[in-house]
Design a protein around this motif. Structure first.
Motif, PDB file in Angstrom:
ATOM      1  N   ARG A  10      -8.204  25.915  17.391  1.00 47.74           N
ATOM      2  CA  ARG A  10      -8.817  26.675  18.473  1.00 47.74           C
ATOM      3  C   ARG A  10     -10.326  26.569  18.324  1.00 47.74           C
ATOM      4  O   ARG A  10     -10.862  26.527  17.218  1.00 47.74           O
ATOM      5  N   VAL A  11     -11.033  26.563  19.448  1.00 47.76           N
ATOM      6  CA  VAL A  11     -12.481  26.532  19.446  1.00 47.76           C
ATOM      7  C   VAL A  11     -12.943  27.854  20.059  1.00 47.76           C
ATOM      8  O   VAL A  11     -13.134  27.951  21.259  1.00 47.76           O
ATOM      9  N   ILE A  12     -13.067  28.861  19.226  1.00 46.16           N
ATOM     10  CA  ILE A  12     -13.474  30.225  19.572  1.00 46.16           C
ATOM     11  C   ILE A  12     -12.392  30.963  20.368  1.00 46.16           C
ATOM     12  O   ILE A  12     -11.942  32.018  19.986  1.00 46.16           O
ATOM     13  N   PHE A  13     -11.982  30.373  21.510  1.00 43.77           N
ATOM     14  CA  PHE A  13     -11.005  31.041  22.367  1.00 43.77           C
ATOM     15  C   PHE A  13      -9.632  30.380  22.199  1.00 43.77           C
ATOM     16  O   PHE A  13      -9.546  29.207  21.847  1.00 43.77           O
ATOM     17  N   LEU A  72     -18.420  24.377  30.872  1.00 43.90           N
ATOM     18  CA  LEU A  72     -19.159  24.492  29.609  1.00 43.90           C
ATOM     19  C   LEU A  72     -18.328  23.740  28.570  1.00 43.90           C
ATOM     20  O   LEU A  72     -17.241  24.192  28.201  1.00 43.90           O
ATOM     21  N   VAL A  73     -18.817  22.601  28.122  1.00 43.89           N
ATOM     22  CA  VAL A  73     -18.020  21.762  27.216  1.00 43.89           C
ATOM     23  C   VAL A  73     -18.108  22.333  25.802  1.00 43.89           C
ATOM     24  O   VAL A  73     -19.198  22.431  25.227  1.00 43.89           O
ATOM     25  N   THR A  74     -16.960  22.721  25.261  1.00 43.77           N
ATOM     26  CA  THR A  74     -16.932  23.429  23.980  1.00 43.77           C
ATOM     27  C   THR A  74     -16.435  22.570  22.818  1.00 43.77           C
ATOM     28  O   THR A  74     -16.532  22.999  21.664  1.00 43.77           O
ATOM     29  N   GLU A  92     -19.422  18.123  23.613  1.00 41.27           N
ATOM     30  CA  GLU A  92     -19.670  19.508  23.210  1.00 41.27           C
ATOM     31  C   GLU A  92     -21.117  19.909  23.474  1.00 41.27           C
ATOM     32  O   GLU A  92     -22.044  19.208  23.063  1.00 41.27           O
ATOM     33  N   GLY A  93     -21.310  21.017  24.180  1.00 42.81           N
ATOM     34  CA  GLY A  93     -22.644  21.523  24.488  1.00 42.81           C
ATOM     35  C   GLY A  93     -23.127  21.142  25.874  1.00 42.81           C
ATOM     36  O   GLY A  93     -24.097  21.721  26.356  1.00 42.81           O
ATOM     37  N   ASP A  94     -22.456  20.173  26.531  1.00 42.21           N
ATOM     38  CA  ASP A  94     -22.869  19.777  27.886  1.00 42.21           C
ATOM     39  C   ASP A  94     -22.425  20.820  28.916  1.00 42.21           C
ATOM     40  O   ASP A  94     -21.405  21.490  28.753  1.00 42.21           O
ATOM     41  N   ILE A  95     -23.220  20.922  29.975  1.00 39.31           N
ATOM     42  CA  ILE A  95     -22.936  21.822  31.094  1.00 39.31           C
ATOM     43  C   ILE A  95     -22.814  20.965  32.349  1.00 39.31           C
ATOM     44  O   ILE A  95     -23.721  20.167  32.629  1.00 39.31           O
ATOM     45  N   ILE A 117     -14.721  25.281  28.893  1.00 40.60           N
ATOM     46  CA  ILE A 117     -14.523  26.518  29.633  1.00 40.60           C
ATOM     47  C   ILE A 117     -14.835  26.205  31.082  1.00 40.60           C
ATOM     48  O   ILE A 117     -15.909  25.691  31.387  1.00 40.60           O
TER      49      ILE A 117
END
Lengths: 143, 143
Positions: A10-13, A72-74, A92-95, A117
């Protein structure tokens, strides 16, 4: 390999439930995709939010959102493509801001899982419209 | 201690710029707080999104959002409190939906940094209204 890059973690969520089986389950997704809704749609916020995880090679089909969408790329590495444009690699980190009614798809690169997300503001303007799969041939030709 | 708990480390998205100095910089924040806007406000999405990081003990003041606000907690441990309710502890992975016009504040616990992605849907309804700081005395009495 960083621990956070492991497909199953899992990545946070939470990763949520699998929403498509292997192969072409429908015109919306190809490959295994997991979805955890973080915020369900309602008439106050008009802003459903989902945590989406794609296995390597998994992607959604061409579609539009009448109210637009923000990604929101997580984690991982994926592709984003708008109609009549080249696919772009996203990490990761791209919007990604997807304007209303712009036909597009997104999903994992062939060699990486991919998680984002997905935020659907202005959901009162209506649901997504789907236009069919990104076929294996189309996907292969991106590389 | 997990590596991701280290105060200075970015959690997927950049930490951004410090927006308040030590002490009471204004009625909006107490303590050091960093902000990286991920999506600026615009008239298409009406959905600005910020990545906010609080040092231990840092918090914003009482305020309301006319369009509501959604917090996705991405790291650490913090507090969320609505007017006339007890403060609640919130942690990485928690989702907070703040209804329009509900007076509230959020920030870090005394012993942990705290980070969240703050989503302001329906921003066309107007800016936040601020009502003053959560004083050191109020904050201490929560514990």
């Amino acid at each position: 390999m960083k621990k956070s890059k492991i497909m199953s973690e899992r990545v946070i969520f939470p990763k949520g439930e699998k929403i498509a089986g292997d192969g072409i389950a429908n015109n919306h997704f190809i490959g295994n995709v997991w979805l955890q809704m973080l915020v369900t749609d309602d008439s106050t916020f008009h802003c459903p939010i989902g945590n989406v995880t794609f296995e390597p090679g998994a992607r959604n089909g061409w579609h539009t959102h009448p109210g637009g969408q923000i990604l929101l790329v997580t984690g991982g590495k994926g592709y984003y493509q708008e109609a009549d444009r080249k696919a772009q690699v996203i990490r990761e980190g791209d919007i990604i801001k997807i304007l209303p009614h712009v036909k597009h798809w997104h999903g994992a690169a062939p060699d990486s899982y991919f998680s984002h997300i997905a935020i659907m503001p202005n959901s009162g303007k209506g649901d997504a419209t789907w236009f069919g799969a990104v076929t294996d041939e189309e996907y292969r030709d991106l590389l």
